[in-house]
Design an enzyme around this catalytic site. Sequence first.
Site, PDB file in Angstrom:
ATOM      1  N   SER A 130      37.001  41.139  34.498  1.00 56.04           N
ATOM      2  CA  SER A 130      37.275  39.738  34.800  1.00 56.04           C
ATOM      3  C   SER A 130      38.071  39.629  36.104  1.00 56.04           C
ATOM      4  CB  SER A 130      37.995  39.093  33.612  1.00 56.04           C
ATOM      5  OG  SER A 130      38.002  37.691  33.706  1.00 56.04           O
ATOM      6  N   HIS A 276      32.645  37.838  26.952  1.00 57.21           N
ATOM      7  CA  HIS A 276      33.320  38.072  28.227  1.00 57.21           C
ATOM      8  C   HIS A 276      34.092  39.383  28.239  1.00 57.21           C
ATOM      9  CE1 HIS A 276      35.109  37.053  32.045  1.00 57.21           C
ATOM     10  NE2 HIS A 276      36.329  37.170  31.547  1.00 57.21           N
TER      11      HIS A 276
END
Length: 299
Positions: A130, A276
């Site tokens: 991320s 994610h």
Amino acid sequence: MNRIALTLALLLCVVVGVATPAGAAPIDQSRWPSLKKEARLSNGLKLSYVELGNLKGEPLLLLHGFTDTSRSWSLVAPYLSDYRLLIPDQRGHGAADAPRCCYSTSVYADDARQLLDLLGIERAAVAGHSMGSMVAITMAAEYPERVSQVVLIGSTALPPVKHGDWLYDQVMQLKAPLDPASAFMREWHPSNQPTRVDPEFAAAVMQEILAIPLHVWRGVMRELAYVPVGRHARDVRSRVLILSGGKDPIFPAEHHVSLLKAFPGAEAHVFPDLGHNPNWEKPDVVAKKIDDFLRQKGQ
């Protein structure tokens, strides 16, 4: 190796959380803070980092995401024990200093470079998740001589956030002390993934999220807003691996496509059932992808 030596070796593997001959021994989450070492960078910033694996192995710098800490890699680390793992709490997160300024990917990348300098490491592979993946891209572009290979997990080449986005607006509305029972924090909870996440790990990560100062939450958002992450992709000379979750609510399919366009020679894989944070959901599978990629160097 005699029986006593073998027993000691196996015990050592369990203590430091690296792979044993029978498999990967999980790291005791309650011990993670005790594994941290302090590093004072040349810019005066104090970072903390965890060093695991093979001290003589290829250096692998693991960079966590927004509101995470080095713990974010604790589930993956046991499966990458052949490498010298360097896992920092980045500025504003965990046990690192949290100055009022600054939180751009360039600043984070320079912190990472200085950490390598401090440890006497000339060149390392870099894996980022991320926000950490954005730092990895910036680091590989700005300091190409320091980065051998790049792994991007839950990433994008597009602007990651802008005014009006759910995440940006929620962060800007936060008030101290952070309320773990709020709708946003329930949504942001580490256990809120498409598949199961280790509950002890998720609970520990949540406590670390709640400890992050508001100015860090907002500072990162402001620095990332409207900035195309892949703007310097052409300056990255390292081999690149892209790992995405097919059910990623933050960076859905178009973000994976953007990375393929930014890095046309990259290897890429989508985990269709993961979100994610695939390194939290299936750490063993993600670690194998990373290991396979890193071992291909020079082939």
